[in-house]
Design a protein around this motif. Structure first.
Motif, short mmCIF file in Angstrom:
data_model
loop_
_atom_site.label_atom_id
_atom_site.label_comp_id
_atom_site.label_asym_id
_atom_site.label_seq_id
_atom_site.Cartn_x
_atom_site.Cartn_y
_atom_site.Cartn_z
N ILE A 94 30.76 39.29 44.73
CA ILE A 94 32.10 39.63 45.46
C ILE A 94 32.87 40.70 45.01
CG2 ILE A 94 34.12 39.07 46.89
CD1 ILE A 94 32.61 36.29 47.14
N GLY A 95 33.11 40.70 43.79
CA GLY A 95 33.99 41.64 43.10
C GLY A 95 33.17 42.82 42.87
N GLY A 96 32.04 42.68 42.63
CA GLY A 96 31.22 43.92 42.20
C GLY A 96 31.00 44.96 43.42
N ILE A 97 30.46 44.20 44.67
CA ILE A 97 30.20 44.98 45.77
C ILE A 97 31.59 45.64 46.29
CG2 ILE A 97 29.65 44.74 48.28
CD1 ILE A 97 27.55 42.71 47.19
N PHE A 98 32.57 44.78 46.74
CA PHE A 98 33.90 45.23 47.33
C PHE A 98 34.64 46.05 46.47
CE2 PHE A 98 32.84 41.68 49.85
CZ PHE A 98 32.73 42.31 51.08
N GLY A 99 34.53 45.75 44.93
CA GLY A 99 35.19 46.59 44.09
C GLY A 99 34.81 48.11 43.81
N ILE A 100 33.59 48.24 43.99
CA ILE A 100 32.73 49.37 43.98
C ILE A 100 33.29 50.21 45.24
CG2 ILE A 100 30.52 50.75 43.93
CD1 ILE A 100 29.53 48.76 42.11
N ALA A 101 33.13 49.56 46.39
CA ALA A 101 33.33 50.08 47.79
C ALA A 101 34.91 50.59 47.49
CB ALA A 101 33.12 49.08 48.83
N LEU A 102 35.69 49.87 46.95
CA LEU A 102 37.16 50.10 47.19
C LEU A 102 37.35 51.53 46.02
CD1 LEU A 102 40.28 49.73 47.37
CD2 LEU A 102 40.31 48.31 45.66
N GLY A 103 36.65 51.38 44.95
CA GLY A 103 36.46 52.61 44.07
C GLY A 103 36.01 53.74 44.65
N ILE A 104 35.18 53.93 45.33
CA ILE A 104 34.46 54.77 46.16
C ILE A 104 35.75 55.42 47.23
CG2 ILE A 104 33.06 55.74 47.92
CD1 ILE A 104 30.93 53.89 46.82
N ALA A 105 36.42 54.68 47.90
CA ALA A 105 37.19 55.16 48.73
C ALA A 105 38.50 55.77 47.77
CB ALA A 105 37.97 54.26 49.35
N CYS A 106 38.94 55.15 46.85
CA CYS A 106 39.98 55.60 46.02
C CYS A 106 39.59 56.96 45.26
CB CYS A 106 40.32 54.53 44.76
SG CYS A 106 41.35 53.13 45.65
N ALA A 107 38.44 57.01 44.94
CA ALA A 107 38.00 58.32 44.27
C ALA A 107 37.72 59.48 45.21
CB ALA A 107 36.39 58.01 43.72
N TRP A 108 37.46 59.11 46.44
CA TRP A 108 37.49 60.16 47.66
C TRP A 108 38.87 60.75 47.50
CZ3 TRP A 108 40.16 59.92 52.14
CH2 TRP A 108 39.94 61.08 52.92
N ALA A 109 39.74 59.67 47.76
CA ALA A 109 41.38 60.08 48.13
C ALA A 109 41.83 60.67 46.78
CB ALA A 109 42.21 58.51 48.01
N ARG A 110 41.52 60.65 45.63
CA ARG A 110 42.18 61.12 44.48
C ARG A 110 41.42 62.54 44.30
NH1 ARG A 110 43.86 58.62 39.11
NH2 ARG A 110 45.20 60.01 39.39
N ALA A 111 40.36 62.79 44.71
CA ALA A 111 39.44 64.15 44.40
C ALA A 111 39.58 64.88 45.76
CB ALA A 111 38.01 63.77 43.99
N LEU A 112 39.38 64.27 46.90
CA LEU A 112 39.35 65.12 47.91
C LEU A 112 40.18 65.01 49.08
CD1 LEU A 112 35.19 65.08 48.15
CD2 LEU A 112 36.74 66.86 47.08
N GLY A 113 40.96 63.87 48.88
CA GLY A 113 41.84 63.35 50.10
C GLY A 113 43.03 64.46 50.24
N PRO A 114 43.80 64.01 51.24
CA PRO A 114 45.01 64.71 51.54
C PRO A 114 46.06 64.58 50.35
CG PRO A 114 44.98 62.79 52.99
CD PRO A 114 43.75 62.81 52.37
N SER A 115 47.00 65.39 50.26
CA SER A 115 47.83 65.68 49.34
C SER A 115 48.71 64.34 49.06
CB SER A 115 48.73 66.89 49.28
OG SER A 115 49.33 67.04 50.36
N TRP A 116 49.24 63.85 50.34
CA TRP A 116 50.09 62.53 50.33
C TRP A 116 49.51 61.54 49.87
CZ3 TRP A 116 48.76 58.36 52.92
CH2 TRP A 116 47.80 58.41 54.05
N ILE A 117 48.42 61.18 49.82
CA ILE A 117 47.50 60.05 49.62
C ILE A 117 47.26 59.83 48.01
CG2 ILE A 117 45.17 60.43 49.72
CD1 ILE A 117 45.07 57.69 51.29
#
Length: 223
Positions: free
Chosen positions: A30-53
């Motif tokens: 559970i931690g691996g699957i959802f943790g990686i999914a959360l990591g992908i979302a956060c990586a997108w936000a930090r690298a390519l997401g809008p400036s406010w996020i």
């Protein structure tokens, strides 16, 4: 005085040991699957997401990466009930592992995204893809391919770190070892067996992740 090794307790307490192993496997699944999914979302936000996020996600990543996992676990299990958020031991352990792995995997995946040639982004735009479609279809898989070994190692580290969830009475492998030694007074044997099991789990998990990598990234396997 010569110490006499005695593993006869395994015949009586192996169900406790097996239960602990199964719960540890559940935690890492559970931690691996959802943790990686959360990591992908956060990586997108930090690298390519809008400036406010970006500062919001950045604050989350820095807070988790610079505080002990045990404190994070205690905050979720003992602290959140003060705000009316109640959860059981396993739920708290799962949530803590997801949040922890999400922060660490975010930075690993972000490194893969930032190593993507600009031409790939331009190729996506030339095909009339939206930024999200470009990320999903053009950027994400090559980025994961670059950082898969590092990400796999981080998953294993989180699995080994899950041993501390016994501190909130989650009945994982370490909890089982503690229980067995408290009943048999064979501390050396109980922790020796649990050490071997953790070693085998780490080796098995590494092989599973390697196999998953060859299935997800077949071109990498052919090189």
């Amino acid at each position: 005085m010569t110490y006499v090794f005695d593993f006869s307790w395994l015949a009586e307490y192996y169900p406790v040991l097996v239960k602990g192993i199964l719960i540890t496997l559940e935690l890492i699944a559970i931690g691996g699957i959802f943790g990686i999914a959360l990591g992908i979302a956060c990586a997108w936000a930090r690298a390519l997401g809008p400036s406010w996020i970006k500062p919001v996600v950045g604050a989350y990543v820095e807070m988790i990466r610079n505080t002990p996992f045990l404190i994070q676990l205690f905050f979720i299990f003992f602290g959140l009930p003060s705000l009316g958020v109640q959860m059981g031991e396993l739920s708290a352990a799962n949530l803590a592992m997801i949040i922890n792995l999400g922060a660490y995997s975010c930075e690993i995946i972000r490194a893969g995204i930032q190593a993507t040639p600009k031409g790939q982004f331009e190729a996506g735009s030339s095909l009339a893809m939206t930024p999200f479609e470009t990320f999903r279809h053009v950027v994400l898989v090559p980025s994961l391919q670059r950082i898969w070994p590092a990400l796999s190692s981080q998953v294993i580290i989180v699995m080994l770190g899950s041993a501390v969830v016994s501190q909130i009475a989650a009945e994982d492998l370490t909890f089982a070892a503690n229980f067995i030694q408290s009943r048999t007074f064979r501390a050396f044997e109980a922790y020796f067996v649990s050490t071997l099991v953790y070693l085998l789990l780490a080796i098995l998990l590494r092989q599973v992740l390697l196999l998953a990598g060859t299935m997800i990234f077949p071109r990498r396997a052919q090189r």
